[in-house]
Motif scaffolding. Structure first.
Motif, PDB file in Angstrom:
ATOM      1  N   ALA A  24       0.802  -1.234   0.000  1.00 25.57           N
ATOM      2  CA  ALA A  24       0.000   0.000   0.000  1.00 25.57           C
ATOM      3  C   ALA A  24       0.835   1.284   0.000  1.00 25.57           C
ATOM      4  O   ALA A  24       0.578   2.180  -0.817  1.00 25.57           O
ATOM      5  CB  ALA A  24      -0.986  -0.015   1.165  1.00 25.57           C
ATOM      6  N   PRO A  25       1.854   1.437   0.860  1.00 24.32           N
ATOM      7  CA  PRO A  25       2.631   2.686   0.820  1.00 24.32           C
ATOM      8  C   PRO A  25       3.439   2.837  -0.473  1.00 24.32           C
ATOM      9  O   PRO A  25       3.665   3.960  -0.942  1.00 24.32           O
ATOM     10  CB  PRO A  25       3.544   2.607   2.039  1.00 24.32           C
ATOM     11  CG  PRO A  25       3.465   1.215   2.550  1.00 24.32           C
ATOM     12  CD  PRO A  25       2.240   0.580   1.979  1.00 24.32           C
ATOM     13  N   ILE A  26       3.866   1.727  -1.052  1.00 22.58           N
ATOM     14  CA  ILE A  26       4.581   1.777  -2.337  1.00 22.58           C
ATOM     15  C   ILE A  26       3.639   2.276  -3.416  1.00 22.58           C
ATOM     16  O   ILE A  26       3.986   3.153  -4.215  1.00 22.58           O
ATOM     17  CB  ILE A  26       5.160   0.389  -2.690  1.00 22.58           C
ATOM     18  CG1 ILE A  26       6.230  -0.013  -1.677  1.00 22.58           C
ATOM     19  CG2 ILE A  26       5.702   0.362  -4.122  1.00 22.58           C
ATOM     20  CD1 ILE A  26       6.676  -1.463  -1.769  1.00 22.58           C
ATOM     21  N   PHE A  27       2.415   1.748  -3.435  1.00 18.72           N
ATOM     22  CA  PHE A  27       1.409   2.157  -4.415  1.00 18.72           C
ATOM     23  C   PHE A  27       1.124   3.654  -4.292  1.00 18.72           C
ATOM     24  O   PHE A  27       1.091   4.380  -5.288  1.00 18.72           O
ATOM     25  CB  PHE A  27       0.129   1.333  -4.211  1.00 18.72           C
ATOM     26  CG  PHE A  27      -0.910   1.556  -5.271  1.00 18.72           C
ATOM     27  CD1 PHE A  27      -0.802   0.946  -6.511  1.00 18.72           C
ATOM     28  CD2 PHE A  27      -2.003   2.370  -5.029  1.00 18.72           C
ATOM     29  CE1 PHE A  27      -1.762   1.142  -7.492  1.00 18.72           C
ATOM     30  CE2 PHE A  27      -2.967   2.569  -5.993  1.00 18.72           C
ATOM     31  CZ  PHE A  27      -2.849   1.956  -7.231  1.00 18.72           C
ATOM     32  N   GLU A  28       0.933   4.130  -3.059  1.00 17.05           N
ATOM     33  CA  GLU A  28       0.662   5.550  -2.837  1.00 17.05           C
ATOM     34  C   GLU A  28       1.824   6.429  -3.283  1.00 17.05           C
ATOM     35  O   GLU A  28       1.627   7.481  -3.887  1.00 17.05           O
ATOM     36  CB  GLU A  28       0.338   5.805  -1.369  1.00 17.05           C
ATOM     37  CG  GLU A  28      -1.020   5.271  -0.975  1.00 17.05           C
ATOM     38  CD  GLU A  28      -1.417   5.670   0.433  1.00 17.05           C
ATOM     39  OE1 GLU A  28      -1.050   6.784   0.867  1.00 17.05           O
ATOM     40  OE2 GLU A  28      -2.096   4.873   1.091  1.00 17.05           O
ATOM     41  N   GLU A  29       3.047   6.002  -2.990  1.00 23.84           N
ATOM     42  CA  GLU A  29       4.235   6.768  -3.368  1.00 23.84           C
ATOM     43  C   GLU A  29       4.352   6.875  -4.891  1.00 23.84           C
ATOM     44  O   GLU A  29       4.593   7.955  -5.436  1.00 23.84           O
ATOM     45  CB  GLU A  29       5.481   6.099  -2.780  1.00 23.84           C
ATOM     46  CG  GLU A  29       6.755   6.866  -2.996  1.00 23.84           C
ATOM     47  CD  GLU A  29       7.944   6.184  -2.342  1.00 23.84           C
ATOM     48  OE1 GLU A  29       9.068   6.405  -2.836  1.00 23.84           O
ATOM     49  OE2 GLU A  29       7.771   5.434  -1.357  1.00 23.84           O
ATOM     50  N   VAL A  30       4.175   5.757  -5.573  1.00 27.20           N
ATOM     51  CA  VAL A  30       4.257   5.761  -7.041  1.00 27.20           C
ATOM     52  C   VAL A  30       3.103   6.582  -7.625  1.00 27.20           C
ATOM     53  O   VAL A  30       3.287   7.314  -8.602  1.00 27.20           O
ATOM     54  CB  VAL A  30       4.286   4.322  -7.594  1.00 27.20           C
ATOM     55  CG1 VAL A  30       4.169   4.313  -9.113  1.00 27.20           C
ATOM     56  CG2 VAL A  30       5.572   3.618  -7.158  1.00 27.20           C
ATOM     57  N   ALA A  31       1.931   6.496  -7.026  1.00 29.88           N
ATOM     58  CA  ALA A  31       0.785   7.282  -7.498  1.00 29.88           C
ATOM     59  C   ALA A  31       1.089   8.778  -7.434  1.00 29.88           C
ATOM     60  O   ALA A  31       0.744   9.533  -8.352  1.00 29.88           O
ATOM     61  CB  ALA A  31      -0.454   6.954  -6.675  1.00 29.88           C
ATOM     62  N   LYS A  32       1.753   9.203  -6.391  1.00 23.74           N
ATOM     63  CA  LYS A  32       2.131  10.616  -6.275  1.00 23.74           C
ATOM     64  C   LYS A  32       3.189  10.986  -7.306  1.00 23.74           C
ATOM     65  O   LYS A  32       3.121  12.040  -7.936  1.00 23.74           O
ATOM     66  CB  LYS A  32       2.636  10.919  -4.865  1.00 23.74           C
ATOM     67  CG  LYS A  32       1.543  10.921  -3.825  1.00 23.74           C
ATOM     68  CD  LYS A  32       2.099  11.140  -2.438  1.00 23.74           C
ATOM     69  CE  LYS A  32       1.003  11.004  -1.394  1.00 23.74           C
ATOM     70  NZ  LYS A  32       1.527  11.045  -0.038  1.00 23.74           N
ATOM     71  N   GLU A  33       4.176  10.117  -7.489  1.00 28.60           N
ATOM     72  CA  GLU A  33       5.260  10.392  -8.432  1.00 28.60           C
ATOM     73  C   GLU A  33       4.775  10.427  -9.881  1.00 28.60           C
ATOM     74  O   GLU A  33       5.312  11.169 -10.700  1.00 28.60           O
ATOM     75  CB  GLU A  33       6.359   9.341  -8.305  1.00 28.60           C
ATOM     76  CG  GLU A  33       7.171   9.453  -7.034  1.00 28.60           C
ATOM     77  CD  GLU A  33       8.201   8.349  -6.887  1.00 28.60           C
ATOM     78  OE1 GLU A  33       8.557   7.698  -7.905  1.00 28.60           O
ATOM     79  OE2 GLU A  33       8.664   8.125  -5.754  1.00 28.60           O
ATOM     80  N   TYR A  34       3.784   9.616 -10.196  1.00 28.45           N
ATOM     81  CA  TYR A  34       3.295   9.506 -11.576  1.00 28.45           C
ATOM     82  C   TYR A  34       1.948  10.200 -11.769  1.00 28.45           C
ATOM     83  O   TYR A  34       1.231   9.907 -12.715  1.00 28.45           O
ATOM     84  CB  TYR A  34       3.228   8.036 -11.994  1.00 28.45           C
ATOM     85  CG  TYR A  34       4.598   7.457 -12.245  1.00 28.45           C
ATOM     86  CD1 TYR A  34       5.115   7.395 -13.526  1.00 28.45           C
ATOM     87  CD2 TYR A  34       5.391   7.006 -11.187  1.00 28.45           C
ATOM     88  CE1 TYR A  34       6.382   6.887 -13.758  1.00 28.45           C
ATOM     89  CE2 TYR A  34       6.659   6.502 -11.402  1.00 28.45           C
ATOM     90  CZ  TYR A  34       7.150   6.445 -12.683  1.00 28.45           C
ATOM     91  OH  TYR A  34       8.415   5.951 -12.909  1.00 28.45           O
ATOM     92  N   HIS A  35       1.637  11.134 -10.879  1.00 29.27           N
ATOM     93  CA  HIS A  35       0.399  11.905 -10.981  1.00 29.27           C
ATOM     94  C   HIS A  35       0.328  12.579 -12.360  1.00 29.27           C
ATOM     95  O   HIS A  35       1.296  13.178 -12.814  1.00 29.27           O
ATOM     96  CB  HIS A  35       0.346  12.964  -9.884  1.00 29.27           C
ATOM     97  CG  HIS A  35      -0.847  13.846  -9.966  1.00 29.27           C
ATOM     98  ND1 HIS A  35      -2.099  13.421  -9.615  1.00 29.27           N
ATOM     99  CD2 HIS A  35      -0.984  15.119 -10.398  1.00 29.27           C
ATOM    100  CE1 HIS A  35      -2.962  14.396  -9.812  1.00 29.27           C
ATOM    101  NE2 HIS A  35      -2.306  15.443 -10.287  1.00 29.27           N
TER     102      HIS A  35
END
Length: 143
Positions: free
Chosen positions: A73-84
């Motif tokens: 979950a935290p990896i998914f959130e981090e990548v989601a922010k980076e690839y917004h």
């Protein structure tokens, strides 16, 4: 704004856009025909997801009782922010959205699914480190 609120907001916006364009909801058991988005209330199950016109939708199918899902979950959130802006990121609890999980043929979690604008679907099952996750989604992101 939490990631959960962001995904619910995206779902609601997509639903409103569809309603404004005059599209009607369709229900299908086929992965490639997942073409509508329900506007869920807080913590309500999602029943369908609409492909975005130009961006891929990356879906993390998970559950609160799943250890690998919670580690991812935290990896998914981090990548989601980076690839917004390069993709739409959604997290789906399979216990709350079992119909959607069946539509995407989720049999093991975590399952990461990429829904392309043309309706095609690509999936991978199992925990991924951040670099593996980025390697998985990169081919589907706009250049």
């Amino acid at each position: 704004m939490t990631f959960r609120h962001l995904t619910l907001s995206v779902s609601l916006c997509l639903c409103l856009c569809l309603a404004a364009c005059g599209n009607r909801e369709k229900s299908s058991a086929s992965q490639s025909e997942a073409t509508t988005t329900a506007a869920p209330a807080k913590d309500a199950p999602l029943t369908a997801i609409t492909p975005h016109e130009t961006l891929p939708t990356i879906i993390d199918f998970n559950a609160v009782w799943c250890g690998p899902c919670q580690r991812f979950a935290p990896i998914f959130e981090e990548v989601a922010k980076e690839y917004h802006g390069k993709a739409i990121f959604m997290s789906v609890d399979v216990d709350k959205s079992s119909e959607l999980a069946r539509m995407f043929e989720v049999s093991s979690i975590p399952q990461l699914t990429v829904l392309m604008p043309d309706g095609t679907v690509k999936s991978a099952v199992g925990f991924m480190e951040k670099s593996q996750f980025i390697d998985f989604i990169t081919p589907y992101l706009p250049k």
